[in-house]
Design a protein around this motif. Structure first.
Motif, PDB file in Angstrom:
ATOM      1  N   HIS A 126     -31.869  -5.623  60.946  1.00  0.00           N
ATOM      2  CA  HIS A 126     -31.675  -4.627  60.838  1.00  0.00           C
ATOM      3  C   HIS A 126     -32.482  -3.402  60.537  1.00  0.00           C
ATOM      4  O   HIS A 126     -33.286  -3.987  58.870  1.00  0.00           O
ATOM      5  CB  HIS A 126     -30.763  -4.276  59.337  1.00  0.00           C
ATOM      6  CG  HIS A 126     -30.263  -3.012  58.865  1.00  0.00           C
ATOM      7  ND1 HIS A 126     -29.444  -2.023  60.347  1.00  0.00           N
ATOM      8  CD2 HIS A 126     -30.794  -2.168  58.067  1.00  0.00           C
ATOM      9  CE1 HIS A 126     -29.835  -0.607  59.854  1.00  0.00           C
ATOM     10  NE2 HIS A 126     -30.182  -0.464  58.590  1.00  0.00           N
TER      11      HIS A 126
ATOM     12  N   THR B 222     -37.525 -10.557  67.661  1.00  0.00           N
ATOM     13  CA  THR B 222     -36.506  -9.798  68.208  1.00  0.00           C
ATOM     14  C   THR B 222     -36.205  -9.413  66.622  1.00  0.00           C
ATOM     15  O   THR B 222     -35.966  -9.289  65.729  1.00  0.00           O
ATOM     16  CB  THR B 222     -35.064 -11.125  68.443  1.00  0.00           C
ATOM     17  OG1 THR B 222     -34.994 -11.923  69.419  1.00  0.00           O
ATOM     18  CG2 THR B 222     -33.564 -10.640  68.888  1.00  0.00           C
TER      19      THR B 222
ATOM     20  N   MET C  33     -33.122  -6.217  65.667  1.00  0.00           N
ATOM     21  CA  MET C  33     -31.815  -5.747  66.158  1.00  0.00           C
ATOM     22  C   MET C  33     -31.479  -3.955  65.509  1.00  0.00           C
ATOM     23  O   MET C  33     -31.378  -3.951  64.120  1.00  0.00           O
ATOM     24  CB  MET C  33     -30.432  -6.082  64.962  1.00  0.00           C
ATOM     25  CG  MET C  33     -30.968  -7.922  65.390  1.00  0.00           C
ATOM     26  SD  MET C  33     -30.610  -8.367  67.246  1.00  0.00           S
ATOM     27  CE  MET C  33     -29.059  -8.396  67.158  1.00  0.00           C
TER      28      MET C  33
ATOM     29  N   PHE D  59     -31.948  -5.687  70.309  1.00  0.00           N
ATOM     30  CA  PHE D  59     -30.231  -5.340  70.927  1.00  0.00           C
ATOM     31  C   PHE D  59     -30.089  -4.086  70.194  1.00  0.00           C
ATOM     32  O   PHE D  59     -29.893  -4.159  68.494  1.00  0.00           O
ATOM     33  CB  PHE D  59     -29.541  -6.705  70.032  1.00  0.00           C
ATOM     34  CG  PHE D  59     -30.095  -7.242  70.863  1.00  0.00           C
ATOM     35  CD1 PHE D  59     -29.255  -8.224  72.524  1.00  0.00           C
ATOM     36  CD2 PHE D  59     -31.043  -8.911  71.261  1.00  0.00           C
ATOM     37  CE1 PHE D  59     -30.332  -8.908  73.267  1.00  0.00           C
ATOM     38  CE2 PHE D  59     -31.013  -9.698  71.642  1.00  0.00           C
ATOM     39  CZ  PHE D  59     -30.522 -10.132  72.755  1.00  0.00           C
TER      40      PHE D  59
ATOM     41  N   PHE E  35     -25.585 -12.614  64.873  1.00  0.00           N
ATOM     42  CA  PHE E  35     -25.627 -11.868  65.630  1.00  0.00           C
ATOM     43  C   PHE E  35     -24.797 -12.398  66.844  1.00  0.00           C
ATOM     44  O   PHE E  35     -24.870 -12.033  68.201  1.00  0.00           O
ATOM     45  CB  PHE E  35     -26.995 -10.379  65.397  1.00  0.00           C
ATOM     46  CG  PHE E  35     -26.701  -9.581  64.938  1.00  0.00           C
ATOM     47  CD1 PHE E  35     -26.488  -9.133  64.610  1.00  0.00           C
ATOM     48  CD2 PHE E  35     -27.934 -10.193  63.952  1.00  0.00           C
ATOM     49  CE1 PHE E  35     -26.491  -7.726  63.882  1.00  0.00           C
ATOM     50  CE2 PHE E  35     -28.575  -8.978  62.705  1.00  0.00           C
ATOM     51  CZ  PHE E  35     -27.574  -7.778  62.777  1.00  0.00           C
TER      52      PHE E  35
END
Lengths: 576, 576
Positions: free
Chosen positions: A73, A97, A99, A129, A310
């Motif tokens: 986050h 990665t 999010m 993402f 996720f």
């Protein structure tokens, strides 16, 4: 991805692309360190063990390989960097990665701002993402570029722009069954819905959970975190630049390392200064380990657990069939360093730098944002006192917090006008609507902000990100605001007509075109200028950016005027 | 489900439907026992704690509540029961969700057989989520009702008949890149793909994983299981009626309870005798605990872990927003008993019985299955010896195993015909094609099966489930097969023309219309009749049912004749 094409290499009948030899690696499935060669082809791990031939080999000499780190986050915009610059900054730190919740740009540029972020995130050594922002605007009191309703969220989720629902901050709306809020929840039912529910507990928490929300990153103490874990939520341990919950929550993982399967460690809001000082998730790992968390348990919170949460079943572990996002470190302790990073089997960073230069440019158009606003003149900022007996409402700053209190004070009356007053710790504040170009503005007062002269102005002003300014005189304030409009958004420090320092944030009024190092330098210049204005409040810019956020108690100022979150609603400047 | 309608009750402003008072409950998120009231409305847990009003209360008097058990892998057909009878049997044992692979009926009735199972599973106190069978037929050597290809699998997944891909048994096809196999894997990419890969390791295992397969239930030793766990697979610890791996694998969980997050405990194939003696998942739990597995770790393998693995985020824990599938027990130890079971907040079973009588009837039509077949006469079953010197190929039974060996023996020559010979442990075997009604049959020999006279015949014969028969004389064999056709499938024991015992399996030739108790009685009659034929092999029926499965080594007999799995392929009866 054509997995079938990898079979011959997997069976050892054809050479693979890349072979990590003599590696130790962290196995998050069995929570142990293993030794073995790791074979990669077309960016996918195709095997572990002996007997692979490869076009290229990396002799790990016993160094440790970890799965690439997954940030569960964060807000890209809070870093003052574009996705490109951010990727360039965090890729060498082991993050592969992210999010992100793009709700900042969604406030200033609407749905097209989200699509812009998506576009700008392609082709980087970090996968982004995006969550679909669930709370734009934060409340009806704020003026975003456009409201984002359930229908737009459905589209963003359907066309692949977003993959989950971003932090549901409107917990009263969830608990009380607000129709618009529930339409958004229903639009994302079955997908991952991330939460934001500070201090929610008991029945309110249970009601919130009925919305399908499955995580929270706002816990600040063990008791709160434990209740949320017990009720089935994933706990996101937040370690941001200012909101820092890691040391308070790490004891949970120390006492029970099994919680690592239900905990993520996340950043939420970090900035270039913080990143260059502390790192990104690598820094969180060091801090967790320093707090006594078992290193593999700490590692799981930034690898396999976010992947599981996720539902990214293509990553989070070093295993056949998974993406070869691999981080090489010297060791895994409270001082470990990231040495090299591979993204999809390609070496992308080494010794703290990306191999390929990633310029901080923006590659696509950002519709919707002009950065233009008619800003008020010094004269327009004046506050005339009609009734000399009347008190004024004042935002009371609480040191190092984003919550405020509502104060009532007599104004400092100079020539019939209510003025800032350094001796009384009283600054004037203005918020100018810029997202829709109306130029509407509101003026208020703020106590304890720390300025003694001049003004600071910013286009980073949660959540609508209108132009916000605090100052000790109207000339400085109007100059700072005017400069802000001229540069298309940013943070400006002015003393009278003179601009002492500024950072340009032309991308949606939120992001610069700077690298992390350049951003840090600019932020340090701003801090020096702030110091020069006699402001000892080192969190001044951050605090100013939260003074118009209409969902955090207690008194805030938006372009529509004062808003008291604790129940009073819209409030006038003068106490009636 | 209208979650919004539950908010008032969740907030405590309206009474809920059901309140468990004075409960202790197992919290699988924090791995602890908690105490508290549990409030339920419309079948959903809406809160935990004090202060709820309810229309109905259950005073738990400190008894333990567990989440409903989730069976991660089983074949309904193997129980000889329909979904209705099975639900009636396992609901009182605490099972509330089952993930069956309907590949048995898919072999005998095709795609419509799967849809039939789906229909027959509606409205029961157990939720059934079917896997789309990935291997029908098991190999080209077998003759199913119809082949199920990728296109049919796509449809089954798209229309909600199935929710994941059933066990991918064709591991050579996966590893070698067989086009049809990979088309099926690609049809399910992104969904859960369950595996079946006995003894696969190293590079072959890695190749198998590239197919996206994420679990395995065929591990029989710690070493194999640990490798699969390390490579990222979920381990399904199987405790079936005959394939029993629990005691071999439980030490993994004893040594490392954290493996409970990556392990499921499953049944695969169980029958009424086994269920009434051992239970279902409740029995697995007792056995795990008896093996020394920490009770909550054991419990996780049949609750939260299967829910996580199959992405059923609405169950697997007792928490707000989850389905109220709740099991009340006296305690959780190696002797615990299920006292009561609630499905979606409704009391469905108590003291070992369902509250509502669930008749074993079939409620919808089963297309495709006739059960008719032209069966060979005694004369047709004779095997003429053309060359008196020639040896015959013989299936060698290995005690208690489904794998066999290939033997070459001289035939027992009686009047120029190769005959069964009790003294040499040699029985004759026949397989008659019935799925397509061709009546094609093949004859072979089997050593070590245990019969001394008469014959046994069965329509349960993996995987194509043609009529299979083993016998000591052609008259008994033809009588058994004829009776099998007459009753539309089942298991028959004959001595000469006399039928000693039988169980009718008219539903696809696989399932009875009996309850679990009736099924047990019939199976016991069959066992007694088998004993009367001098057969000491207590696994005779099960072993017979695997003698035509063309994917388990070594020599098998299908309606097309002998097939040697270890490379020789089709083999003649006489050695040339």
């Amino acid at each position: 991805m054509n997995f079938k094409a990898l079979l011959k290499s997997a069976r050892g009948e054809e050479p693979c692309d890349l072979l990590f030899k003599n590696a130790a690696f962290a196995n998050l499935c069995t929570m142990e360190y293993e030794r073995g060669d790791i074979a990669v082809k077309d960016g996918i791990i195709i095997g572990i063990g002996e007997g692979y031939e490869a076009k290229e080999s990396v002799d790990c000499e016993g160094r440790l390989l970890l799965p690439g780190f997954i940030e569960g986050h964060m807000h890209v915009e809070s870093t003052f960097m574009t996705p490109r610059s951010l990727a360039a900054a965090i890729s060498p730190l082991g993050t592969t990665t992210v999010m992100p919740d793009p709700h900042e740009i969604a406030n200033t540029c609407g749905v097209e701002g989200i699509r812009f972020m998506r576009r700008e995130s392609d082709g980087l050594p970090v996968d982004f993402f995006y969550g679909a922002p669930s709370c734009v605007p934060a409340s009806a009191q704020e003026t975003p570029f456009e409201e984002i309703e359930a229908e737009e969220i459905k589209k963003l989720l359907a066309d692949g722009t977003c993959a989950h629902l971003g932090e549901m901050m409107n917990f009263p709306g969830v608990c009380l069954g607000d129709d618009k809020v529930w339409a958004k929840l229903d639009a994302a039912r079955g997908l991952v819905i991330t939460g934001h529910a500070p201090r929610l507990k008991g029945k309110e928490l249970a009601a919130y959970l009925l919305g399908g929300i499955s995580s929270d990153h706002e816990c600040s103490c063990e008791e709160e975190a434990l209740e949320k874990l017990r009720r089935g939520m994933y706990l996101m341990i937040r370690q941001g630049a200012t909101a820092r919950n890691l040391s308070a929550l790490a004891p949970l993982l120390v006492k029970n390392p099994a919680f690592a399967t239900r905990c993520l460690t996340v950043s939420d809001d970090i900035n270039p200064i913080f990143m260059l000082r502390r790192g990104h998730l690598d820094g969180c790992l060091r801090e967790l380990i320093e707090c006594g968390v078992e290193p593999l348990a700490a590692l799981r919170t930034v690898t396999l657990t976010p992947a599981e949460y996720f539902r990214l079943d293509d990553r989070g572990m070093i295993a056949p069939g998974k993406i070869a996002d691999i981080v090489m470190t010297d060791t895994l302790d409270e001082k470990f360093r990231v040495l090299k990073v591979w993204k999809r089997g390609k070496l992308v960073a080494e010794d703290g730098r990306t191999l390929e230069k990633i310029t901080p440019a923006v590659l696509s158009a950002l519709p919707g944002y002009s950065g233009e606003a008619r800003t008020p003149t010094a004269e327009e900022l004046r506050v005339k006192i009609e009734n000399p007996e009347a008190m004024i409402n004042v935002i009371g700053v609480i040191p190092e917090q984003v919550v405020t209190e509502t104060l009532q004070m007599p104004p400092t009356n100079i020539g019939g006008f209510a003025c800032a007053d350094a001796e009384r710790g009283l600054a004037k504040m203005a918020v100018v609507e810029k997202n829709r170009g109306t130029g509407r503005f509101a003026v208020g007062f703020i106590h304890g902000f720390g300025l003694t002269r001049g003004a600071v102005a910013s286009s980073v002003a949660h959540d609508a990100h209108n132009f916000t300014c605090a100052g000790m005189d109207d000339l400085s304030m109007s100059a700072a605001l005017r400069e802000l409009a001229r540069i298309g958004g940013g943070i400006v420090v002015a003393d009278g007509e003179k601009i002492l320092a500024e950072i340009k944030l032309p991308v949606g009024g939120l992001m610069s075109l700077l690298s992390v190092g350049e951003g840090k330098a600019k932020l340090e210049e701003l801090a020096a200028a702030r110091d020069a204005l006699g402001c000892s409040n080192e969190h001044a810019f951050m605090q100013l950016s939260f003074m118009s956020l209409s969902v955090i108690p207690e008194l805030k100022l938006t372009d529509k005027g004062y808003f008291d979150i604790s129940g009073c609603g819209v409030m006038p400047l003068f106490v009636r």
